[in-house]
Structures are given as structure tokens and as C-alpha cells.
Design a protein around this motif. Structure first.
Motif, PDB file in Angstrom:
ATOM      1  N   UNK A  10       1.007  -1.431  -0.155  1.00  0.00           N
ATOM      2  CA  UNK A  10       0.212   0.243  -0.036  1.00  0.00           C
ATOM      3  C   UNK A  10       0.795   1.275  -0.254  1.00  0.00           C
ATOM      4  N   UNK A  11       2.249   0.965   0.343  1.00  0.00           N
ATOM      5  CA  UNK A  11       2.968   2.324   0.312  1.00  0.00           C
ATOM      6  C   UNK A  11       3.688   2.504  -0.962  1.00  0.00           C
ATOM      7  N   UNK A  12       3.594   1.550  -2.006  1.00  0.00           N
ATOM      8  CA  UNK A  12       4.277   1.757  -3.331  1.00  0.00           C
ATOM      9  C   UNK A  12       3.588   2.899  -3.833  1.00  0.00           C
ATOM     10  N   UNK A  13       4.546   3.786  -4.421  1.00  0.00           N
ATOM     11  CA  UNK A  13       3.982   5.064  -5.320  1.00  0.00           C
ATOM     12  C   UNK A  13       4.129   4.626  -6.791  1.00  0.00           C
ATOM     13  N   UNK A  14       3.422   5.651  -7.674  1.00  0.00           N
ATOM     14  CA  UNK A  14       3.287   5.135  -9.068  1.00  0.00           C
ATOM     15  C   UNK A  14       4.665   4.882  -9.555  1.00  0.00           C
ATOM     16  N   UNK A  15       5.902   5.284  -9.242  1.00  0.00           N
ATOM     17  CA  UNK A  15       7.133   5.063  -9.881  1.00  0.00           C
ATOM     18  C   UNK A  15       7.795   3.871  -9.564  1.00  0.00           C
ATOM     19  N   UNK A  21       8.096   9.122   4.917  1.00  0.00           N
ATOM     20  CA  UNK A  21       8.153  10.415   5.319  1.00  0.00           C
ATOM     21  C   UNK A  21       9.027  10.482   6.830  1.00  0.00           C
ATOM     22  N   UNK A  22       9.510  11.715   6.849  1.00  0.00           N
ATOM     23  CA  UNK A  22      10.187  11.840   7.985  1.00  0.00           C
ATOM     24  C   UNK A  22       9.483  13.273   8.785  1.00  0.00           C
ATOM     25  N   UNK A  23       8.963  12.939  10.203  1.00  0.00           N
ATOM     26  CA  UNK A  23       8.549  14.204  10.846  1.00  0.00           C
ATOM     27  C   UNK A  23       9.901  14.537  11.626  1.00  0.00           C
ATOM     28  N   UNK A  35       7.227   7.739   8.863  1.00  0.00           N
ATOM     29  CA  UNK A  35       5.774   7.450   8.893  1.00  0.00           C
ATOM     30  C   UNK A  35       5.724   6.706   7.419  1.00  0.00           C
ATOM     31  N   UNK A  36       4.738   5.979   7.043  1.00  0.00           N
ATOM     32  CA  UNK A  36       4.167   5.577   5.673  1.00  0.00           C
ATOM     33  C   UNK A  36       5.453   4.993   4.698  1.00  0.00           C
TER      34      UNK A  36
END
Length: 204
Positions: A10-15, A21-23, A35-36
Motif C-alpha cells: 500500500x506504500x508503493x508509489x506510481x514510480x 516520510x520523516x517528521x 511514517x508511511x
């Protein structure tokens, strides 16, 4: 399984890549969080999971870590002369503390001797790490005993030896608690405040 194997899709992007992400202020302490997905928390006990991640062609994945960050900062904050001298002399602080805790020599507490892994020394050094971090983070004696897999009496003896040998450890802890009690906050070396108003209340 649910997060890093079955759930990773579910975390795979179109590329076709994962862009976690980094908070920057992800925790109350000011520590970053990821995250994610949480790329700071990929299981280390299963090498197969870590080997699933590959850089794109022409790119590299790098791994880096601070070398004994907590004791270095503790030595600076506590101004403990023995701790500071250990670093000036190029010694390993955990091994030095292990020697005090176990009444033995510094050499007997090194992870390696003559370039070879020294298991007994590694074990003593790992124990010292638990003791120092336990003191730094306010861990109780029963908790330290559990970590060291020994009785609370033995843990108390080791704790007393270390805090007596390196008095700056408890002084730094007490000074921070006093500052929080007086001001309602503590300040990092870089000036960041963490508000701890509950510390200003009377003891219950």
C-alpha cells in the motif's frame, strides 16, 4: 508480517518506489519519527526483510549510526572527569564502566582483542551499556536486574559501583530533575525546551 511484508504494497508509489516520510519533531523529546512506512523501525532480527529494499539503478542506500551517542552526551552534560578523560584517552567508555562494574581490567571488557571477537568482553560491555542507559533514562533497579538477567541485589551492587565510580552520572540526572522542578522545563545542549510542568507539583 502485517506492516513490512503483506502491508508494504500500500506504500508503493506510481514510480514503483517507497517514499517514507520523516517528521522532524515526531516525538515529545524532539526526536524524528518516520511514517508511511516507519523506515526507522525495519526489523533488524530478520535480515531477509532488510534485504528486500534496493536503491534505484545508479543510486545507493546508505546506513549510518552515531557511535555511542548517549554516553558521549552524558559525559558532556555531567562533566564527569573520568568519563571525559576516557574519551580524551581514546578509550571505549562502555568497556571502562564494565571494568568498574565487574571488578576487572579494561582489556577484559573489550569486544575485540588482537582483532578477534572476544565474547566474554562483549558480554560485559553489553551489560555496561544497559547499566549506563538505565541510569540515563531513570530505569529502576528491578528493571536493570531484568535487563542484566540477575537478581535485584546483584543489580543494586553493580549500580552502586558504577554511580560511585562515575558520580557525574547521578549528578546530571539530579540537576535535570531540579531544573524541571524549578522551571517546569529542561533545555537541551542546543537550547530546545521540553516542558514538564508536572515536575513542578508537590510530591504525591
Amino acid at each position: 508480517l502485517s506492516t513490512y511484508l503483506e502491508g508494504i504494497e500500500k506504500f508503493l508509489q506510481p514510480d514503483g518506489c517507497i517514499h517514507g516520510g520523516i517528521r522532524q519533531l515526531g516525538a515529545d523529546t524532539g526526536r524524528t519519527s518516520a511514517v508511511d512506512p516507519n523506515m526507522q523501525n525495519i526489523p533488524s532480527h530478520n535480515r531477509e526483510i532488510r534485504q528486500m529494499y534496493h536503491a534505484r539503478p545508479g543510486c545507493y542506500l546508505i546506513s549510518c549510526d552515531y557511535s555511542a551517542q548517549e554516553p558521549r552526551i552524558t559525559a558532556s552534560l555531567s562533566k564527569d572527569p573520568k568519563m571525559i578523560q576516557a574519551y580524551k584517552d581514546g578509550l571505549d567508555l562502555y568497556s571502562m564502566i564494565a571494568a568498574v562494574a565487574y571488578n576487572t581490567t579494561y582489556e577484559e571488557c573489550l569486544e575485540k582483542r588482537n582483532g578477534e571477537l572476544y565474547l566474554e568482553g562483549k558480554e560485559r560491555r553489553t551489560s555496561a551499556k544497559s547499566i549506563v542507559l538505565g541510569i540515563c533514562y531513570g530505569r529502576s533497579i528491578p528493571s536493570i536486574a531484568e535487563q542484566l538477567k540477575c537478581s535485584t541485589e546483584e543489580a543494586q551492587v553493580i549500580y552502586d559501583k558504577v554511580t560511585k565510580g562515575f558520580p557525574g552520572l547521578l549528578k546530571a540526572q539530579d540537576d535535570s530533575a531540579q531544573q524541571a522542578h524549578d522551571l517546569g522545563y529542561v533545555i537541551t545542549l542546543w537550547g530546545r525546551r521540553r516542558h514538564l510542568s508536572v515536575m513542578t507539583h508537590d510530591d504525591y
